[in-house]
Write an enzyme that holds these catalytic residues in place. Structure first.
Site, PDB file in Angstrom:
ATOM      1  N   ARG A 276      -4.735   7.227   3.489  1.00 62.66           N
ATOM      2  CA  ARG A 276      -5.349   6.993   4.798  1.00 62.66           C
ATOM      3  C   ARG A 276      -4.790   7.959   5.832  1.00 62.66           C
ATOM      4  O   ARG A 276      -3.583   8.144   5.921  1.00 62.66           O
ATOM      5  CB  ARG A 276      -5.094   5.541   5.232  1.00 62.66           C
ATOM      6  CG  ARG A 276      -5.675   4.584   4.197  1.00 62.66           C
ATOM      7  CD  ARG A 276      -5.594   3.145   4.605  1.00 62.66           C
ATOM      8  NE  ARG A 276      -6.193   2.331   3.540  1.00 62.66           N
ATOM      9  CZ  ARG A 276      -6.363   1.024   3.594  1.00 62.66           C
ATOM     10  NH1 ARG A 276      -5.976   0.358   4.665  1.00 62.66           N
ATOM     11  NH2 ARG A 276      -6.925   0.374   2.589  1.00 62.66           N
ATOM     12  N   ARG A 291       2.804   1.384   8.113  1.00 61.06           N
ATOM     13  CA  ARG A 291       1.582   2.186   8.236  1.00 61.06           C
ATOM     14  C   ARG A 291       1.865   3.562   7.670  1.00 61.06           C
ATOM     15  O   ARG A 291       2.556   4.363   8.281  1.00 61.06           O
ATOM     16  CB  ARG A 291       1.174   2.269   9.712  1.00 61.06           C
ATOM     17  CG  ARG A 291      -0.206   2.836   9.968  1.00 61.06           C
ATOM     18  CD  ARG A 291      -0.532   2.796  11.456  1.00 61.06           C
ATOM     19  NE  ARG A 291      -0.619   1.434  11.979  1.00 61.06           N
ATOM     20  CZ  ARG A 291      -1.715   0.679  11.879  1.00 61.06           C
ATOM     21  NH1 ARG A 291      -2.806   1.157  11.326  1.00 61.06           N
ATOM     22  NH2 ARG A 291      -1.717  -0.552  12.347  1.00 61.06           N
ATOM     23  N   ARG A 403       3.546  -3.188   2.514  1.00 58.77           N
ATOM     24  CA  ARG A 403       3.645  -4.313   3.441  1.00 58.77           C
ATOM     25  C   ARG A 403       4.244  -5.540   2.772  1.00 58.77           C
ATOM     26  O   ARG A 403       4.967  -6.312   3.414  1.00 58.77           O
ATOM     27  CB  ARG A 403       2.283  -4.619   4.058  1.00 58.77           C
ATOM     28  CG  ARG A 403       1.865  -3.506   5.009  1.00 58.77           C
ATOM     29  CD  ARG A 403       0.690  -3.860   5.873  1.00 58.77           C
ATOM     30  NE  ARG A 403       0.358  -2.717   6.730  1.00 58.77           N
ATOM     31  CZ  ARG A 403      -0.600  -2.733   7.649  1.00 58.77           C
ATOM     32  NH1 ARG A 403      -1.321  -3.834   7.823  1.00 58.77           N
ATOM     33  NH2 ARG A 403      -0.834  -1.672   8.388  1.00 58.77           N
TER      34      ARG A 403
END
Length: 439
Positions: A276, A291, A403
């Site tokens: 991403r 992230r 995560r």
RNA sequence: GGCGAGGUGGCGGAGCGGCCGAUCGCAGCCGCCUUGAAAGCGGCCGUGGGGAAACUCACCGGGGGUUCAAAUCCCUCCCUCGCCGCCA
């Protein structure tokens, strides 16, 4: 894409959906116009093309007669007829060509507009933006570290103590938002993978390891080239894309196929790296591995009938909860608001785990009911008796590694910097009960 | 990367530029026969768009071209298979 018939019979439904999403309502009117124009242009082409075919079929036999003709008069007669037909056919051919070009152009325009329309939202989804979710349930109790007599360390610090996560060298080698899982960290991911796959298999999912690079058709078919496009890595030289989730190769797996309704539901648990760009998130979560640009994930993906989709969606959520429960994490479940849905989702539930050092819940799983939206784009249908119609697809995160690792490290940390291993994970770590700093 | 062969309906496999959306076989569906089944016999049997319907259009790997007319000829790209080279 959504059912074109809805545009023709009940466009207000689409307008309402767009409104709830906070997306363009005007595009519906443009689309209605384009759809009408498209059908008119196609009909015109069909008509001309039919004339051309009829005419063309007369030419062959006539030419045959011309060849066989013996006396001069008959020959001249036949020749004249052929010439006349040819002339007629020739101008018709030009008309057909023009009509074809026009129809193509108009169709292209209409198709582009179709791609801009997001899936119809489920009317049960709360309306609004990111903050307007409905809280479904809070599970477990966040630990009170003050009462326990020590300050919680964040996952970066624990990762350093355990020599499990190396973000510094990740940045050195690949830039910001890259990391290494090392030693305990790598073992933890592998254990999580095994636990996730074991659970998925027990629930009837077929394990899959998927390509992480796909063709534009797969990316577009799953709806990731719309507003999410800026977060997708594209390989310019090859015109291919790095997937942000194995949802993409799993959905496209059955593209252009017709599946017998008796085979449904088909459930896959896909394992792949996910990429991403995280454009537009500068400054957010810059430290640690919440992230990142590349991570691994086990994703659940289901093909089922439209009638079953909502019930399956609930099941996916339950399976996600089972997994988080097994890891003994405090979390909450939310019903995501319309403005925060992906373009293919009609409804979405997220699970957010408690992150002690942030004092808040952070998304760790997300399950979407994409109804027939992706199936239409990817041309995946089911055969039910003598009918064929689009089926429904759904997806849900089972285990997004970074995560989950963050949540485990922070929630199960102990005063000395070691980390308690949840029971369910222990069998996959050789029976170890605690992670301690390497000697 | 080089050379060669090939990409046609669920599968196999035909297809002179017009009579081909496509022969045939297998699989599948329906029926007959049979106490039942198999075999045999007869019929049906790709997908999508438009249209109330009749009907019509598109699709023979993708795109483009030649032609009045393309599954069929030409160009180009992609993919599969084989051999060679290189290499995880």
């Amino acid at each position: 894409m959504i059912d074109p018939n809805i545009l023709r019979t009940d466009p207000d439904r689409i307008r309402e959906s767009q409104r709830r999403r906070g997306e363009s309502v005007e595009v519906v009117d443009l689309l209605i116009e384009a759809d009408l124009a498209k059908r008119a242009a196609m009909q015109e082409f069909d008509e001309l093309r039919n004339q051309q075919k009829v005419l063309g079929k007369q030419i062959g036999p006539l030419q045959g007669a011309l060849k066989k003709a013996t006396d001069e008069a008959a020959k001249a007669q036949a020749q004249a007829e052929v010439d006349a037909l040819m002339a007629q056919a020739s101008t018709l051919a030009d008309d057909v060509k023009a009509a074809d070009a026009k129809a193509n152009e108009i169709s292209e325009k209409a198709d582009q507009l179709w791609l801009q329309i997001s899936n119809l939202v489920n009317l049960d989804s709360p309306v609004g933006g990111e903050e307007d979710f409905t809280l479904i349930e809070e599970v477990g109790t966040p630990r009170d570290f003050a009462a326990e007599g020590f300050a919680a360390r964040d996952h970066i610090e624990i990762g350093e103590i355990l020599d499990a996560i190396d973000t510094v060298r990740g940045a050195k080698v690949s830039g910001s938002r890259f990391f290494y899982l090392k030693g305990i960290g790598a073992q933890l991911e592998i254990a999580l993978l095994n636990l996730a796959m074991q659970q998925a298999s027990a629930n009837g999912f077929i394990p899959m390891i998927t390509p992480a690079i796909v063709l534009p058709s797969a990316m577009e078919g799953t709806g990731f080239l719309g507003q999410a496009a800026e977060n997708v890595y594209r390989l310019e030289e090859d015109d291919m894309y790095l997937v942000g989730t194995s949802e993409v190769p799993l959905a496209a797996y059955h593209s252009d196929e017709i599946i017998d309704v008796n085979q449904l539901p088909i459930r896959y648990a896909g394992w792949s790296s996910c990429f991403r760009r995280e454009a537009g998130s500068y400054g957010k979560d810059t430290k640690g591995i919440i992230r990142v640009h590349q991570f691994d994930k086990v994703e659940m993906f289901v093909f089922t009938t439209p009638d079953e989709a909502e019930a399956e969606h609930k099941r996916l959520l339950q399976w996600e909860r089972d997994f988080v429960d097994a890891l003994e994490l405090p979390y909450r479940v939310i019903d995501v608001a319309t403005g925060d849905l992906g373009s293919s989702a009609a409804r979405k539930f997220d699970i957010e785990a408690w992150i002690p050092t942030q004092g808040t819940y952070r998304e760790i799983t997300s399950t979407s009911n994409t109804t027939e939206f992706q199936a239409r784009r990817l041309k995946i249908r089911m055969r039910d008796g003598d009918k064929t119609q689009p089926l429904a697809t759904l997806n849900g995160t089972l285990c997004a590694m970074p995560r989950i690792i963050v949540a485990i490290l922070e929630n199960h940390q102990q005063a000395d910097g070691s980390v308690r291993i949840p029971k369910a994970l222990q069998p996959f770590l050789g029976g170890k009960t605690v992670f301690t700093a390497p000697a």
